[in-house]
Scaffold this active site. Structure first.
Site, PDB file in Angstrom:
ATOM      1  CD  GLU A  12      -3.191  -0.709   2.150  1.00  0.00           C
ATOM      2  OE1 GLU A  12      -3.248   0.396   2.725  1.00  0.00           O
ATOM      3  OE2 GLU A  12      -4.041  -1.593   2.298  1.00  0.00           O
ATOM      4  CG  HIS A  66      -4.926   4.281   1.965  1.00  0.00           C
ATOM      5  ND1 HIS A  66      -5.979   5.003   2.478  1.00  0.00           N
ATOM      6  CD2 HIS A  66      -5.260   2.980   2.125  1.00  0.00           C
ATOM      7  CE1 HIS A  66      -6.889   4.171   2.930  1.00  0.00           C
ATOM      8  NE2 HIS A  66      -6.488   2.923   2.730  1.00  0.00           N
ATOM      9  CG  HIS A  68      -7.535  -0.553  -0.476  1.00  0.00           C
ATOM     10  ND1 HIS A  68      -8.868  -0.374  -0.180  1.00  0.00           N
ATOM     11  CD2 HIS A  68      -6.850  -0.116   0.609  1.00  0.00           C
ATOM     12  CE1 HIS A  68      -8.982   0.147   1.040  1.00  0.00           C
ATOM     13  NE2 HIS A  68      -7.778   0.330   1.536  1.00  0.00           N
ATOM     14  CG  ASP A  79      -8.987   2.306   5.027  1.00  0.00           C
ATOM     15  OD1 ASP A  79      -7.858   2.249   5.547  1.00  0.00           O
ATOM     16  OD2 ASP A  79      -9.254   1.840   3.903  1.00  0.00           O
TER      17      ASP A  79
HETATM   18 ZN   LIG Z   1      -7.335   1.177   3.296  1.00  0.00          ZN
END
Ligand SMILES: [Zn+2]
Length: 124
Positions: A12, A66, A68, A79
């Site tokens: 990530e 961010h 995935h 999250d």
């Molecule tokens: Zn996430």
């Protein structure tokens, strides 16, 4: 952003978005200290430098992004749990090699999707 998340996959990747009135003017890339495929933790030093940059340039934090790399396309339970700022959360997910970005607003653990628009700013 896409280059950054691509370069870090399958881990990530993350960063901050600075701007005004929900309009992003600057993308600040931050290392994922967790170095994980399923979670991220922004490098505290990088995050501090980014916040200082945002302040000294008269901008505000408008978003956090961010990736995935292995899905899902939406925000994860973690999250939602860890959403610490009232800003747009952008999730980059990858399906069959193609990255797609979705925006979310998380308030009191309630998630709603927000529409992202790409605006080309003409320089005078
Ligand atoms: Zn996430």
């Amino acid at each position: 952003m896409r280059d950054h998340v691509q370069a870090h996959a399958p881990l990530e990747a993350c960063g901050l978005l600075a701007g005004k009135n929900y309009r992003v003017e600057k993308v600040l890339l931050i290392e994922n200290q967790a170095k994980s495929r399923v979670k991220f933790r922004m490098d505290p030093k990088g995050q501090l430098q980014a916040f200082n940059w945002i302040d000294s340039n008269g901008l505000s934090l408008v978003g956090i992004f961010h990736s995935h790399p292995a899905g899902p396309e939406t925000v994860s339970a973690t999250d939602i749990e860890e959403a610490a700022y009232d800003v747009i959360q952008i999730i980059w997910s990858r399906t069959k090699g193609n990255w797609i970005a979705h925006g979310f607003w998380i308030e009191n653990k309630h998630v709603s999707e927000v529409k992202l628009e790409i605006i080309n700013i003409e320089q005078p």
